[in-house]
Scaffold this active site. Structure first.
Site, mmCIF file in Angstrom:
data_model
loop_
_atom_site.group_PDB
_atom_site.id
_atom_site.type_symbol
_atom_site.label_atom_id
_atom_site.label_comp_id
_atom_site.label_asym_id
_atom_site.label_seq_id
_atom_site.Cartn_x
_atom_site.Cartn_y
_atom_site.Cartn_z
ATOM 1 N N ARG A 120 0.813 -1.233 0.000
ATOM 2 C CA ARG A 120 0.000 0.000 0.000
ATOM 3 C C ARG A 120 0.841 1.276 0.000
ATOM 4 O O ARG A 120 0.383 2.334 0.407
ATOM 5 C CB ARG A 120 -0.977 0.032 1.177
ATOM 6 N N LYS A 142 3.481 11.268 -11.542
ATOM 7 C CA LYS A 142 2.600 10.425 -12.359
ATOM 8 C C LYS A 142 3.296 9.090 -12.573
ATOM 9 O O LYS A 142 4.428 9.050 -13.053
ATOM 10 C CB LYS A 142 2.327 11.073 -13.712
ATOM 11 N N GLU A 184 10.100 17.218 -25.101
ATOM 12 C CA GLU A 184 9.421 17.630 -23.861
ATOM 13 C C GLU A 184 10.006 18.956 -23.338
ATOM 14 O O GLU A 184 9.317 19.715 -22.669
ATOM 15 C CB GLU A 184 9.517 16.539 -22.790
ATOM 16 N N LYS A 226 8.002 22.631 -14.521
ATOM 17 C CA LYS A 226 7.140 21.509 -14.133
ATOM 18 C C LYS A 226 6.806 21.578 -12.643
ATOM 19 O O LYS A 226 5.657 21.356 -12.240
ATOM 20 C CB LYS A 226 7.784 20.169 -14.483
ATOM 21 N N GLU A 236 -3.987 17.191 -11.469
ATOM 22 C CA GLU A 236 -4.472 17.563 -12.810
ATOM 23 C C GLU A 236 -5.976 17.849 -12.849
ATOM 24 O O GLU A 236 -6.725 17.256 -13.624
ATOM 25 C CB GLU A 236 -4.110 16.466 -13.831
ATOM 26 N N ARG A 240 -2.414 21.564 -14.824
ATOM 27 C CA ARG A 240 -1.453 20.503 -15.161
ATOM 28 C C ARG A 240 -1.743 19.871 -16.520
ATOM 29 O O ARG A 240 -0.840 19.351 -17.179
ATOM 30 C CB ARG A 240 -1.431 19.443 -14.057
ATOM 31 N N ASN A 244 0.251 18.350 -21.120
ATOM 32 C CA ASN A 244 -0.058 17.309 -22.106
ATOM 33 C C ASN A 244 -0.135 17.842 -23.525
ATOM 34 O O ASN A 244 -0.693 17.178 -24.403
ATOM 35 C CB ASN A 244 -1.388 16.648 -21.760
ATOM 36 N N HIS A 247 0.153 15.514 -26.466
ATOM 37 C CA HIS A 247 0.100 14.142 -25.967
ATOM 38 C C HIS A 247 -1.165 13.397 -26.383
ATOM 39 O O HIS A 247 -1.148 12.170 -26.502
ATOM 40 C CB HIS A 247 0.232 14.127 -24.438
ATOM 41 N N HIS A 251 -0.128 10.115 -27.887
ATOM 42 C CA HIS A 251 -0.441 8.789 -27.342
ATOM 43 C C HIS A 251 -1.152 7.938 -28.395
ATOM 44 O O HIS A 251 -0.934 6.722 -28.472
ATOM 45 C CB HIS A 251 -1.326 8.921 -26.087
ATOM 46 N N HIS A 264 8.266 7.907 -27.353
ATOM 47 C CA HIS A 264 7.287 8.825 -26.768
ATOM 48 C C HIS A 264 7.559 10.270 -27.209
ATOM 49 O O HIS A 264 6.666 10.971 -27.664
ATOM 50 C CB HIS A 264 7.316 8.699 -25.243
#
Ligand code: NAD
Ligand code: GLY
Length: 359
Positions: A120, A142, A184, A226, A236, A240, A244, A247, A251, A264
């Site tokens: 956990r 993330k 990026e 960032k 987000e 935030r 992206n 992205h 993606h 990527h």
């Protein structure tokens, strides 16, 4: 060495950026609650840096176990995640045994998810060794693995306790990977930092030549941007999402082309050009600005032409984007170079102009 901070009240953490930091295990000590750590890395990075890190830790009295995963985006999945859990359990790792990610964004994302879920939640440390990971994925918490239907679909927000960025590790990074990381870096200039974009226009050749000063500045400036965004919107719910940029398209490209075939950063580059063209179609960005953006990506050696997979396939893949709200797709677009916003009112016609055959 330069130290930045991600301000998240009692979960705030430092980002140390500098040369030869792998040898400076004393910097890691404050983030280790016990004298044992589990280093997660891959078959490419292990022969390069694992022993150096383990020896440096040993000198500080830290015992470490190593989990060496197969390399590649195609392994960012449940099967590989289970290899981490197996090793942690077999080696009796406890709630206070920190997981240390040594590698690029794939290692950082999958080990971070293991850290968020094993027992956990156990302490997590990022030691990023690609430019992309040093400027983006190691910061902000993330973590994720891919699902065959969509990228990074299974994951958690889980902040590291420390990011240790040794710029020297970039000396062994393949050229193609270095360029993917630059995508990026350009992103920060485009979404919120015009002076940085201008600096990149002036210094892109130095970055490609791995000039240490230029790399140090680009990494620090990217992390500052960032860290500011993450401090304001960790989960987000708003700002935030701007990180992206490119992205949603990117993606879709990564998935459509098969994970690992387009890197990527390459998919983000082509996706960012699509986002710039969409901004132009919406009347938000001038043609000159689009040309300026394309030119910087071209000079960085990144793809500026997205693969032609067809409008329908793009739409199908983008409907699975994490930004979708009440069934509506949301796109990060540019008001200007240095200013971005999110729009959910994008028509099929507008998308077909950038993705369809009339693109
Ligand atoms: P990667 O982790 O696959 O690394 C690229 C390649 O470089 C790999 O083959 C790796 O083994 C090798 N490598 C790593 N360090 C090296 C070194 N110093 N010398 C030589 N080779 C080295 O790819 P990446 O571009 O670092 O990361 C991409 C991943 O990051 C994607 O899965 C993406 O979804 C994720 N990502 C996450 C976030 C986030 O906020 N969590 C942000 C951006 C990207
Ligand atoms: N890479 C996007 C984010 O961290 O939010």
């Amino acid at each position: 060495m330069r130290t930045l901070k991600v301000e998240l009240s009692d979960r705030s953490y430092p980002i140390h950026i500098g040369s030869n930091l792998l040898e400076k295990a004393e910097l890691i000590l404050p983030a280790l609650p016990q004298r044992k750590a589990a280093i997660v890395t891959n078959m490419t990075v292990a022969p390069l840096y694992l022993d150096r890190l383990r020896n440096a830790l040993e000198k500080q009295g830290i015992e470490s176990i190593a989990v060496i995963l197969p390399d590649g985006e195609q392994h960012k999945n449940w099967e590989t995640l289970n290899l981490i859990y197996d090793a942690l359990l077999e080696n009796r790792c406890e709630r206070n045994t920190a997981i240390v990610a040594l590698g690029g964004g794939v290692i950082g994302d999958i080990s971070g998810f293991a850290a968020a879920t094993y027992l956990r939640g156990v302490p997590f440390i990022q030691i990023p060794t690609t430019l992309l990971a040093q400027v983006d994925s190691s910061v902000g918490g993330k973590t994720a693995i891919n699902h065959p239907l969509g990228k990074n679909m299974i994951g958690a927000f889980y902040q590291p306790r420390l990011v240790l960025t040794d710029i020297d590790t970039l000396n062994t990074l393949p050229e193609r990977e270095l360029k993917a990381g630059i995508a990026e870096v350009i992103k920060y200039g485009l979404i919120r930092d015009l002076p940085f974009f201008v600096w990149l226009e002036e210094n892109i050749d130095k970055l490609k030549a791995r000039d240490p000063e230029a790399l140090g500045y680009a990494i620090s400036r990217s992390c500052e941007n960032k860290a500011e965004v993450v401090a304001r919107d960790e989960k987000e719910t708003g700002e935030r999402a701007l990180l992206n940029l490119g992205h949603t398209f990117g993606h879709a490209i990564e998935n459509a082309m098969g994970y690992g075939n387009w890197l990527h950063g390459e998919a983000v580059a082509a996706g960012t050009i699509l986002a710039a063209r969409l901004s132009r179609v919406l009347g938000m960005l001038s043609e000159d600005d689009v040309k300026r953006i394309v030119s910087l990506f071209e000079r960085a050696g990144l793809p500026v032409q997205a693969p032609e997979i067809g409008l329908e396939r793009y739409l199908q893949l983008m409907e699975l984007d994490k930004k979708v709200e009440e069934g509506k797709m949301r796109f990060v677009v540019l008001d200007a170079i240095g200013r971005a916003c999110v729009r959910s009112d994008i028509s099929r016609e507008a998308l077909s102009k950038v993705l369809g055959s009339d693109a």
